[in-house]
Design a protein around this motif. Sequence first.
Motif, PDB file in Angstrom:
ATOM      1  N   GLY A  75       3.811   6.255  -5.456  1.00 27.18           N
ATOM      2  CA  GLY A  75       2.698   6.783  -6.779  1.00 27.18           C
ATOM      3  C   GLY A  75       1.971   7.686  -6.699  1.00 27.18           C
ATOM      4  O   GLY A  75       2.556   8.488  -7.827  1.00 27.18           O
ATOM      5  N   VAL A  76       0.956   7.868  -6.194  1.00 27.11           N
ATOM      6  CA  VAL A  76      -0.089   8.928  -5.870  1.00 27.11           C
ATOM      7  C   VAL A  76       0.063  10.000  -5.320  1.00 27.11           C
ATOM      8  O   VAL A  76      -0.105  10.686  -6.076  1.00 27.11           O
ATOM      9  CB  VAL A  76      -0.929   8.163  -5.261  1.00 27.11           C
ATOM     10  CG1 VAL A  76      -2.361   9.172  -5.287  1.00 27.11           C
ATOM     11  CG2 VAL A  76      -2.515   6.762  -6.101  1.00 27.11           C
ATOM     12  N   ARG A 126       2.043   2.496  -3.394  1.00 29.92           N
ATOM     13  CA  ARG A 126       0.113   2.681  -4.027  1.00 29.92           C
ATOM     14  C   ARG A 126       0.300   4.328  -3.663  1.00 29.92           C
ATOM     15  O   ARG A 126       0.194   5.066  -4.513  1.00 29.92           O
ATOM     16  CB  ARG A 126      -0.481   1.825  -3.757  1.00 29.92           C
ATOM     17  CG  ARG A 126      -1.616   2.271  -4.536  1.00 29.92           C
ATOM     18  CD  ARG A 126      -3.221   1.329  -4.768  1.00 29.92           C
ATOM     19  NE  ARG A 126      -2.984   0.641  -6.417  1.00 29.92           N
ATOM     20  CZ  ARG A 126      -3.736   0.055  -6.272  1.00 29.92           C
ATOM     21  NH1 ARG A 126      -4.840   0.145  -5.993  1.00 29.92           N
ATOM     22  NH2 ARG A 126      -3.255  -0.671  -7.670  1.00 29.92           N
ATOM     23  N   HIS A 178       9.517   3.666  -4.179  1.00 33.42           N
ATOM     24  CA  HIS A 178       8.829   3.691  -5.162  1.00 33.42           C
ATOM     25  C   HIS A 178      10.085   3.021  -6.149  1.00 33.42           C
ATOM     26  O   HIS A 178       9.767   2.165  -7.343  1.00 33.42           O
ATOM     27  CB  HIS A 178       8.390   5.403  -5.938  1.00 33.42           C
ATOM     28  CG  HIS A 178       6.706   3.750  -7.112  1.00 33.42           C
ATOM     29  ND1 HIS A 178       5.677   4.255  -6.225  1.00 33.42           N
ATOM     30  CD2 HIS A 178       6.963   4.715  -7.883  1.00 33.42           C
ATOM     31  CE1 HIS A 178       5.110   3.970  -7.747  1.00 33.42           C
ATOM     32  NE2 HIS A 178       5.865   4.068  -8.144  1.00 33.42           N
ATOM     33  N   THR A 179      11.080   3.430  -6.541  1.00 31.57           N
ATOM     34  CA  THR A 179      12.478   3.414  -7.366  1.00 31.57           C
ATOM     35  C   THR A 179      11.857   1.108  -6.983  1.00 31.57           C
ATOM     36  O   THR A 179      12.616   1.018  -7.573  1.00 31.57           O
ATOM     37  CB  THR A 179      13.171   4.009  -7.584  1.00 31.57           C
ATOM     38  OG1 THR A 179      12.981   5.199  -7.600  1.00 31.57           O
ATOM     39  CG2 THR A 179      13.788   3.224  -8.531  1.00 31.57           C
ATOM     40  N   ASP A 230       7.798  -9.620 -11.090  1.00 27.11           N
ATOM     41  CA  ASP A 230       7.146  -9.687 -12.811  1.00 27.11           C
ATOM     42  C   ASP A 230       7.428 -10.338 -13.770  1.00 27.11           C
ATOM     43  O   ASP A 230       7.053 -11.319 -14.636  1.00 27.11           O
ATOM     44  CB  ASP A 230       6.896  -8.230 -13.430  1.00 27.11           C
ATOM     45  CG  ASP A 230       6.190  -7.515 -12.972  1.00 27.11           C
ATOM     46  OD1 ASP A 230       5.032  -8.004 -12.290  1.00 27.11           O
ATOM     47  OD2 ASP A 230       6.442  -6.130 -12.763  1.00 27.11           O
ATOM     48  N   ILE A 262       0.837  -1.256  -0.309  1.00 27.56           N
ATOM     49  CA  ILE A 262      -0.021  -0.304  -0.151  1.00 27.56           C
ATOM     50  C   ILE A 262       1.042   1.250  -0.239  1.00 27.56           C
ATOM     51  O   ILE A 262       0.382   2.519  -0.445  1.00 27.56           O
ATOM     52  CB  ILE A 262      -1.312   0.460   1.119  1.00 27.56           C
ATOM     53  CG1 ILE A 262      -2.415   1.051   0.429  1.00 27.56           C
ATOM     54  CG2 ILE A 262      -1.024   0.255   2.170  1.00 27.56           C
ATOM     55  CD1 ILE A 262      -3.294   1.250  -0.360  1.00 27.56           C
ATOM     56  N   ILE A 318      11.523  -1.887  -8.945  1.00 34.20           N
ATOM     57  CA  ILE A 318      12.056  -3.343  -8.741  1.00 34.20           C
ATOM     58  C   ILE A 318      12.502  -4.290  -8.301  1.00 34.20           C
ATOM     59  O   ILE A 318      12.280  -5.624  -9.045  1.00 34.20           O
ATOM     60  CB  ILE A 318      14.010  -2.721  -8.666  1.00 34.20           C
ATOM     61  CG1 ILE A 318      14.558  -1.454  -9.613  1.00 34.20           C
ATOM     62  CG2 ILE A 318      14.231  -3.768  -9.091  1.00 34.20           C
ATOM     63  CD1 ILE A 318      15.525  -0.780  -9.087  1.00 34.20           C
ATOM     64  N   LEU A 376       9.488  -5.376 -10.270  1.00 32.03           N
ATOM     65  CA  LEU A 376       9.897  -5.730 -11.716  1.00 32.03           C
ATOM     66  C   LEU A 376      10.672  -7.467 -11.780  1.00 32.03           C
ATOM     67  O   LEU A 376      10.398  -8.490 -12.856  1.00 32.03           O
ATOM     68  CB  LEU A 376      10.535  -5.303 -12.318  1.00 32.03           C
ATOM     69  CG  LEU A 376      10.260  -3.853 -12.908  1.00 32.03           C
ATOM     70  CD1 LEU A 376      11.360  -2.983 -13.484  1.00 32.03           C
ATOM     71  CD2 LEU A 376       9.411  -4.058 -14.280  1.00 32.03           C
TER      72      LEU A 376
END
Lengths: 169, 160
Positions: free
Chosen positions: A75-76, A72, A127-128, A138, A69, A132, A135
Motif C-alpha cells: 500500500g505504501v 501495508r 493489495h487488491t 470487516d 505487513i 478483499i 473487507l
Amino acid sequence: MALLLRTVARQGLYSSRSQFGVLYRHAVPMGTTAKEEMNKFWAKNTRLNRPMSPHLTIYRWSIPMMMSITHRGTGVGLSAGISAFAIAALVLPGDYPQYLDMIHSWSFGPALITATKFALAFPVAYHTYNGIRHLIWDVGKGFKIPEVYRSGYVVIALSVLTSVALAAI
Amino acid sequence: MASLTRIGVVCRIGAKPLLLSNTLLPRGLVAYQKSRDVEPFRLAVPQIQAAQSHTATSGSKAASMHWTSERVLSVLLLGMAPAAYLYPGPVLDYTVAAALTLHGHWGIGQVLTDYVHGKTKIRLAKAGLFTLSMVTFAGLCYFNYNDVGVCKAIAMLWRV
C-alpha cells in the motif's frame, strides 16, 4: 403557591446539578475515546521507560503476520509510486508517449519487460486481493485461525496467478 | 417513589422556563432533564453517563463514519478496475485519480497514526501528507488534462 413551586423546582434543579457534578467525575473514565486511551498508554510507556512494543525479533514469523505487513508495504509502495508518477507528470518536460518511446528505443529483452510487468502487477494484485480479504473480515467473517490461513493462501495464489497472467500479456 | 415522581413533575413545570432562559446549560444537563421527564431517577444515571461522553461519542461517531467511508471507497475502487479497462476515458481518468489519491491519503494516514507519536510530530506528518496528497491529485489531474490520462497510460505501458 407559584413561588413555593418555583422554589421547590429550583431546589430540585440545583440538587440535580450537584448530583450531576458528582456523577460527572465518576463518568469521566468511561467517556474516554480510543485515542485518549492510546495516548495514556504511550505516556505510561514513556514514563516507565519501557522498551518499544511489539518486539518484532521475539516473534516466530507467521504467514498472516507477513501478509499483514506486506499489505501495508504494498500500500505504501503503490501510494509512493502514484505520487512519484504525479510529481513527474508535473515537473518533467515532454509527454508520456515520448517517454514510452524512449523506453522502447532502449530495446530491453522480453525477459526484463515481463519481469518488470510482474513487479508492477504483483503489488497491485496482492493489495487488491488482500484488500478483499480485509473487507470480508470487516463484515465479521473468516476470523477463525484456520480460515485466516486458508484465505491467506487463496490471496497469495490468486495474486501470483493474476500477476503472472498480466505480465504475460 | 410517589414523592420522587412529584418532584419530577414539579421539576418539569419549573425547569422549562429555566432551561429556556439559560441557553448556556450544558447539553448533558438538558438530556438529564428530559430523561427525568420520562422517569425521575432510575433512568437518569445511565443517561448522564451517555450524555457525559457526548464529546467522546461525537468523536467516535466521526471515527466510525471515517471507517465506513474507507470501506465504501475501497469497494468503489474494486469496481473501478474493470470499469477503467472496459470504458477508458476522461470520466474514469478523473474518478480513478480522485479515488486513488483519497485511498492512499487515508491509508498513509493510518500508517502515520500507528507510527508517529507526539502532538507536533503528528501535526507535521499530517500536514506533509496533506500537501503530498494535494500535489499527487494535482499531478494526476494535470496528466489527465494535458496528457493521455491514467487509464490509457496503463494500457500504453503494457504495450511497450
